[in-house]
Design an enzyme around this catalytic site. Sequence first.
Site, PDB file in Angstrom:
ATOM      1  N   GLY A 154     -11.804 -33.772   8.001  1.00 17.52           N
ATOM      2  CA  GLY A 154     -10.673 -32.271   8.280  1.00 17.52           C
ATOM      3  C   GLY A 154      -9.364 -33.526   8.247  1.00 17.52           C
ATOM      4  O   GLY A 154      -8.081 -32.733   7.870  1.00 17.52           O
ATOM      5  N   GLU A 164      -7.047 -38.636  12.930  1.00 17.62           N
ATOM      6  CA  GLU A 164      -7.839 -37.374  13.511  1.00 17.62           C
ATOM      7  C   GLU A 164      -7.060 -36.240  13.172  1.00 17.62           C
ATOM      8  O   GLU A 164      -5.932 -36.242  13.118  1.00 17.62           O
ATOM      9  CB  GLU A 164      -8.330 -37.550  14.389  1.00 17.62           C
ATOM     10  N   ASP A 178      -9.301 -32.249  20.754  1.00 19.19           N
ATOM     11  CA  ASP A 178      -9.846 -31.113  21.718  1.00 19.19           C
ATOM     12  C   ASP A 178     -10.084 -31.685  22.470  1.00 19.19           C
ATOM     13  O   ASP A 178      -9.681 -31.462  23.325  1.00 19.19           O
ATOM     14  CB  ASP A 178     -10.819 -29.901  20.294  1.00 19.19           C
ATOM     15  N   LYS A 216      -4.830 -30.376  21.609  1.00 18.60           N
ATOM     16  CA  LYS A 216      -5.133 -29.627  21.694  1.00 18.60           C
ATOM     17  C   LYS A 216      -5.756 -29.939  23.830  1.00 18.60           C
ATOM     18  O   LYS A 216      -6.624 -29.747  24.211  1.00 18.60           O
ATOM     19  CB  LYS A 216      -6.318 -28.521  22.213  1.00 18.60           C
ATOM     20  N   PHE A 270      -8.103 -21.081  18.372  1.00 19.98           N
ATOM     21  CA  PHE A 270      -8.852 -22.329  16.649  1.00 19.98           C
ATOM     22  C   PHE A 270      -8.057 -22.025  15.666  1.00 19.98           C
ATOM     23  O   PHE A 270      -7.351 -20.726  15.932  1.00 19.98           O
ATOM     24  CB  PHE A 270     -10.453 -20.776  16.596  1.00 19.98           C
ATOM     25  N   ASP A 290     -10.898 -26.701   9.184  1.00 20.37           N
ATOM     26  CA  ASP A 290     -12.036 -25.499   8.715  1.00 20.37           C
ATOM     27  C   ASP A 290     -12.550 -24.288   9.417  1.00 20.37           C
ATOM     28  O   ASP A 290     -11.924 -24.596  10.024  1.00 20.37           O
ATOM     29  CB  ASP A 290     -13.123 -25.663   7.199  1.00 20.37           C
ATOM     30  N   ARG A 345      -9.721 -25.718   4.028  1.00 19.12           N
ATOM     31  CA  ARG A 345      -9.236 -27.281   4.242  1.00 19.12           C
ATOM     32  C   ARG A 345      -7.945 -26.952   3.427  1.00 19.12           C
ATOM     33  O   ARG A 345      -6.990 -27.742   3.737  1.00 19.12           O
ATOM     34  CB  ARG A 345     -10.075 -27.626   3.933  1.00 19.12           C
TER      35      ARG A 345
HETATM   36  P1  IMP Z   1     -13.099 -32.908  19.408  1.00 18.88           P
HETATM   37  O1  IMP Z   1     -11.864 -33.407  20.028  1.00 18.88           O
HETATM   38  O2  IMP Z   1     -14.251 -34.160  19.657  1.00 18.88           O
HETATM   39  O3  IMP Z   1     -13.958 -31.816  20.862  1.00 18.88           O
HETATM   40  O4  IMP Z   1     -13.355 -32.899  18.098  1.00 18.88           O
HETATM   41  C1  IMP Z   1     -12.666 -32.718  17.379  1.00 18.88           C
HETATM   42  C2  IMP Z   1     -13.380 -31.970  16.528  1.00 18.88           C
HETATM   43  O5  IMP Z   1     -13.361 -30.441  16.333  1.00 18.88           O
HETATM   44  C3  IMP Z   1     -11.770 -31.459  14.900  1.00 18.88           C
HETATM   45  O6  IMP Z   1     -12.380 -33.502  14.235  1.00 18.88           O
HETATM   46  C4  IMP Z   1     -12.359 -30.534  14.243  1.00 18.88           C
HETATM   47  O7  IMP Z   1     -12.875 -30.938  13.147  1.00 18.88           O
HETATM   48  C5  IMP Z   1     -12.851 -29.549  15.066  1.00 18.88           C
HETATM   49  N1  IMP Z   1     -11.965 -28.957  15.697  1.00 18.88           N
HETATM   50  C6  IMP Z   1     -11.784 -28.486  17.070  1.00 18.88           C
HETATM   51  N2  IMP Z   1     -10.697 -27.333  16.943  1.00 18.88           N
HETATM   52  C7  IMP Z   1     -10.387 -27.205  15.611  1.00 18.88           C
HETATM   53  C8  IMP Z   1      -9.788 -25.852  15.662  1.00 18.88           C
HETATM   54  O8  IMP Z   1      -9.018 -25.359  16.001  1.00 18.88           O
HETATM   55  N3  IMP Z   1     -10.061 -25.547  15.001  1.00 18.88           N
HETATM   56  C9  IMP Z   1     -10.899 -26.171  13.328  1.00 18.88           C
HETATM   57  N4  IMP Z   1     -11.484 -27.474  14.019  1.00 18.88           N
HETATM   58  C10 IMP Z   1     -11.600 -27.645  15.162  1.00 18.88           C
HETATM   59 MG    MG Z   2     -12.848 -33.056  11.920  1.00 21.43          MG
END
Ligand code: IMP
Ligand code: MG
Length: 189
Positions: A44, A95, A99, A127, A148, A155, A161
Amino acid sequence: MTECSCAVEVISEADISSRVAELSEAMVGDYRGRDPIFVIVLNGAFPFAADLVRRFDPPCEVEFLALNRFGESGRIGISMDLMAPVFERDVIVVEEIVDTGLTLKVLRAMMRDRGAASVSAAALLDKTRRRLTDVPIEYRGFEVGDEFLLGYGLDWEGIYRNLRSIWAVLDLQPFVEDPAVLWRALRAH
Ligand code: IMP
Ligand code: MG
């Protein structure tokens, strides 16, 4: 701006571009003379990283890493590792979105374990409200809600993407039924 009932553009190409320029400018000030390594998290982060590093004019290196998640526990593993050591180097993890924060937390610890001299993080999107673990983001583009998002690296089922702006999904059901639903709407305009 094109709209469809399933998704709406929330961050334009122009807004992304000017924010990325600001982040890069801040990094140039902080990293001059340190020749950092950008650690880019695939898949991403590639558009964000490409725009970010091309505006970063001091010498730097670019390395890639891909992760996967195992099962319910969400345990994070490496599916493609860096080609270069980060020992005694200044690392900037890149990144597209943070999230829960779990990925970034694991990566920061991994870089430290490998002996990086310093570790910081750049994320285009944050987020904040979905965070499960507290993790610093030194260079943050935009704080977003918990909808989302698609485009500019993000993606759904591997697609979108390559969209140049960022879109929020208003209704997920059409995407579940037909992952390409937004493409069809865009093409129809
Ligand atoms: P986390 O912070 O470990 O939960 O991971 C984040 C990953 O979740 C990102 O690198 C994305 O691949 C995926 N992700 C989180 N939110 C979204 C979104 O709104 N759209 C698409 N992918 C997302
Ligand atoms: Mg990702």
